[in-house]
Design a protein around this motif. Sequence first.
Motif, short mmCIF file in Angstrom:
data_model
loop_
_atom_site.label_atom_id
_atom_site.label_comp_id
_atom_site.label_asym_id
_atom_site.label_seq_id
_atom_site.Cartn_x
_atom_site.Cartn_y
_atom_site.Cartn_z
N ALA A 34 -32.20 -3.82 -20.08
CA ALA A 34 -31.31 -4.42 -21.07
C ALA A 34 -30.56 -5.63 -20.53
CB ALA A 34 -30.31 -3.37 -21.56
N VAL A 35 -30.33 -6.60 -21.41
CA VAL A 35 -29.55 -7.79 -21.07
C VAL A 35 -28.07 -7.44 -21.16
CG1 VAL A 35 -29.01 -10.16 -21.72
CG2 VAL A 35 -31.35 -9.32 -21.92
N THR A 36 -27.30 -7.78 -20.13
CA THR A 36 -25.87 -7.46 -20.09
C THR A 36 -24.98 -8.66 -20.36
OG1 THR A 36 -25.85 -7.80 -17.69
CG2 THR A 36 -26.20 -5.54 -18.50
N ASP A 37 -25.52 -9.88 -20.30
CA ASP A 37 -24.71 -11.06 -20.58
C ASP A 37 -25.60 -12.26 -20.83
OD1 ASP A 37 -22.32 -12.36 -21.05
OD2 ASP A 37 -21.91 -12.80 -18.95
N VAL A 38 -25.15 -13.17 -21.69
CA VAL A 38 -25.79 -14.47 -21.89
C VAL A 38 -24.69 -15.51 -21.99
CG1 VAL A 38 -27.95 -13.72 -22.97
CG2 VAL A 38 -25.92 -14.04 -24.39
N SER A 39 -24.94 -16.70 -21.43
CA SER A 39 -23.91 -17.73 -21.42
C SER A 39 -24.54 -19.11 -21.35
CB SER A 39 -22.97 -17.52 -20.22
OG SER A 39 -22.01 -18.55 -20.13
N PHE A 40 -24.16 -20.00 -22.28
CA PHE A 40 -24.60 -21.39 -22.24
C PHE A 40 -23.76 -22.19 -21.25
CE2 PHE A 40 -26.32 -20.60 -26.56
CZ PHE A 40 -27.56 -21.22 -26.44
N SER A 41 -24.37 -23.19 -20.63
CA SER A 41 -23.62 -24.16 -19.85
C SER A 41 -22.78 -25.00 -20.80
CB SER A 41 -24.57 -25.05 -19.04
OG SER A 41 -25.46 -25.75 -19.91
N SER A 42 -21.77 -25.69 -20.28
CA SER A 42 -20.83 -26.42 -21.14
C SER A 42 -21.50 -27.55 -21.90
CB SER A 42 -19.67 -26.97 -20.30
OG SER A 42 -20.15 -27.85 -19.30
N ASP A 43 -22.60 -28.11 -21.36
CA ASP A 43 -23.30 -29.18 -22.08
C ASP A 43 -24.41 -28.65 -23.00
OD1 ASP A 43 -25.26 -28.43 -20.29
OD2 ASP A 43 -25.32 -30.33 -19.21
N GLY A 44 -24.64 -27.34 -22.97
CA GLY A 44 -25.63 -26.74 -23.85
C GLY A 44 -27.06 -26.92 -23.43
N LYS A 45 -27.30 -27.54 -22.29
CA LYS A 45 -28.67 -27.81 -21.84
C LYS A 45 -29.32 -26.61 -21.16
CE LYS A 45 -27.82 -32.74 -20.99
NZ LYS A 45 -27.85 -33.81 -19.96
N ALA A 46 -28.50 -25.66 -20.73
CA ALA A 46 -29.04 -24.53 -19.97
C ALA A 46 -28.37 -23.24 -20.44
CB ALA A 46 -28.81 -24.74 -18.47
N LEU A 47 -29.04 -22.13 -20.13
CA LEU A 47 -28.56 -20.80 -20.49
C LEU A 47 -28.75 -19.89 -19.29
CD1 LEU A 47 -27.71 -18.91 -23.00
CD2 LEU A 47 -30.14 -18.30 -23.05
N ALA A 48 -27.79 -19.01 -19.06
CA ALA A 48 -27.93 -17.99 -18.02
C ALA A 48 -27.91 -16.62 -18.67
CB ALA A 48 -26.81 -18.10 -17.00
N SER A 49 -28.74 -15.72 -18.17
CA SER A 49 -28.74 -14.34 -18.66
C SER A 49 -28.67 -13.40 -17.47
CB SER A 49 -30.00 -14.06 -19.49
OG SER A 49 -31.18 -14.21 -18.71
N ALA A 50 -28.11 -12.21 -17.70
CA ALA A 50 -28.02 -11.18 -16.67
C ALA A 50 -28.51 -9.87 -17.26
CB ALA A 50 -26.57 -11.04 -16.18
N GLY A 51 -28.99 -8.96 -16.38
CA GLY A 51 -29.55 -7.73 -16.90
C GLY A 51 -29.35 -6.53 -16.01
N LEU A 52 -29.71 -5.37 -16.56
CA LEU A 52 -29.65 -4.12 -15.80
C LEU A 52 -30.75 -4.02 -14.76
CD1 LEU A 52 -28.85 -1.52 -18.63
CD2 LEU A 52 -27.31 -2.43 -16.91
N ASP A 53 -31.58 -5.06 -14.63
CA ASP A 53 -32.60 -5.09 -13.59
C ASP A 53 -32.11 -5.76 -12.32
OD1 ASP A 53 -32.43 -7.65 -14.54
OD2 ASP A 53 -34.55 -7.89 -14.99
N GLY A 54 -30.81 -6.11 -12.26
CA GLY A 54 -30.24 -6.72 -11.06
C GLY A 54 -30.58 -8.17 -10.89
N GLN A 55 -30.99 -8.85 -11.96
CA GLN A 55 -31.38 -10.25 -11.87
C GLN A 55 -30.56 -11.11 -12.83
OE1 GLN A 55 -36.08 -10.23 -10.70
NE2 GLN A 55 -35.62 -9.98 -12.87
N ALA A 56 -30.35 -12.36 -12.41
CA ALA A 56 -29.83 -13.39 -13.31
C ALA A 56 -30.94 -14.42 -13.47
CB ALA A 56 -28.58 -14.04 -12.74
N ILE A 57 -31.10 -14.90 -14.68
CA ILE A 57 -32.16 -15.89 -14.96
C ILE A 57 -31.52 -17.14 -15.55
CG2 ILE A 57 -34.30 -16.36 -16.20
CD1 ILE A 57 -34.84 -13.37 -16.25
N LEU A 58 -31.93 -18.30 -15.02
CA LEU A 58 -31.47 -19.58 -15.53
C LEU A 58 -32.58 -20.16 -16.40
CD1 LEU A 58 -29.82 -21.11 -12.32
CD2 LEU A 58 -28.78 -19.68 -14.11
N TRP A 59 -32.20 -20.64 -17.58
CA TRP A 59 -33.15 -21.18 -18.55
C TRP A 59 -32.78 -22.61 -18.90
CZ3 TRP A 59 -36.87 -17.58 -19.97
CH2 TRP A 59 -36.57 -16.22 -19.74
N MET A 60 -33.78 -23.44 -19.07
CA MET A 60 -33.59 -24.75 -19.67
C MET A 60 -33.84 -24.63 -21.17
SD MET A 60 -35.31 -27.52 -17.08
CE MET A 60 -36.95 -26.81 -17.25
N VAL A 61 -32.93 -25.20 -21.96
CA VAL A 61 -33.10 -25.21 -23.41
C VAL A 61 -33.73 -26.55 -23.77
CG1 VAL A 61 -31.96 -25.02 -25.64
CG2 VAL A 61 -31.06 -23.77 -23.67
#
Length: 372
Positions: A231-258
């Motif tokens: 399960a995903v435990t958090d999602v957060s956009f960067s202040s400029d909206g160009k990127a997204l970070a997600s966190a999960g119960l798998d012990g990982q954070a993932i950075l995404w380009m939008v």
Amino acid sequence: MITCSTTASFLAAALLVMMPMSSSATAGEPLIALKPTTKAKPAFSVNVSDDVLQLACSLDGKLLVAGTRSSELVVWDKPFEKSPRVIQSKGKGSITSVTISPDCKHIAATSWWDQHLRVFESATGRQLVAVDCGHGLTQACFSPNGKMLATSGNMIVSSGRDEVASTLELRDPHTGKLVEILKGEESEEFTRFGFHPKGDVLAIGCRSGKVQLWSLKTRKLLATADAHLKAVTDVSFSSDGKALASAGLDGQAILWMVTPLNTLPRKDESEIKLVRSHTLKTPFETLAKVAWSSKGTHIVVSCYAAGHRGRRCTNISIWETKSGKEISNLGDGENGHGGFTATFCPHDEYVFCGDARSRVCAWRFASLLGMN
């Protein structure tokens, strides 16, 4: 329409908001031990009555709010006051989310056990709104313009079969009145969500581990990415909206380009995609929170692991977004300053942490980067 059992919904929400109380390790299994990688010391520290599970800082950096396990809201009108105000939220159980309105006049908080959304006047602590949101409430969040307050929830669609549909509820922030319901179109249960800085798009994390982007203009799903193993435990956009970070119960954070960059929201929303840029792996079983620096150069990650006999291990670390490398680690709750939650102040001068010793600490960000 999304359908799932009430038991599954309860389990997913419990994993997210009750994780500091859980204990998945077997008897005798050692906790993760991490010593700090930085010699920096907190610039400011204040004891509070209980574990700090949530932190929110206003856009102007003048208001800091901590939500505790005992349903208190601790408010600093100036972040370095030694005697903060305490608002008794009258909720039952842990504070599961705290959000501050863009004009800093209101504080909204959710509590798990009684499933209530409460809105307070930030200057006086007076309660303005108390709404029973029903089953599945884990989060509330003000929209960037302050005209909307979004909450998570579940809508009963078949009382006889006890089925629910995962929803995002859009509310009037002044009354708590339900204005509109955003219903999922796929078999997903929503866990956490966050607004794009422009306010027209929502990032939504799912119990399945997927991350989705939704348009608030068309109320349609724009993009879906297979993200986490749990399960995903958090999602957060960067202040400029160009990127997204997600966190999960798998012990990982993932950075995404939008993508396309600089064009979200846009008229041709069919082109919007989430492209994975980095996967940040930790030795912990749960990543609780992720928060961006204002310039988007770093994120702060809050981690958690359970041990036997109710013991807990928490950790806070700073990561560089360009390289995906860990820059600084505050250690665990016993050997350092590990905590359940952390966030940057708006100008990146400080990182605020709610540590596992019932304290709120402020660290100079430059000191965590080894600059002074």
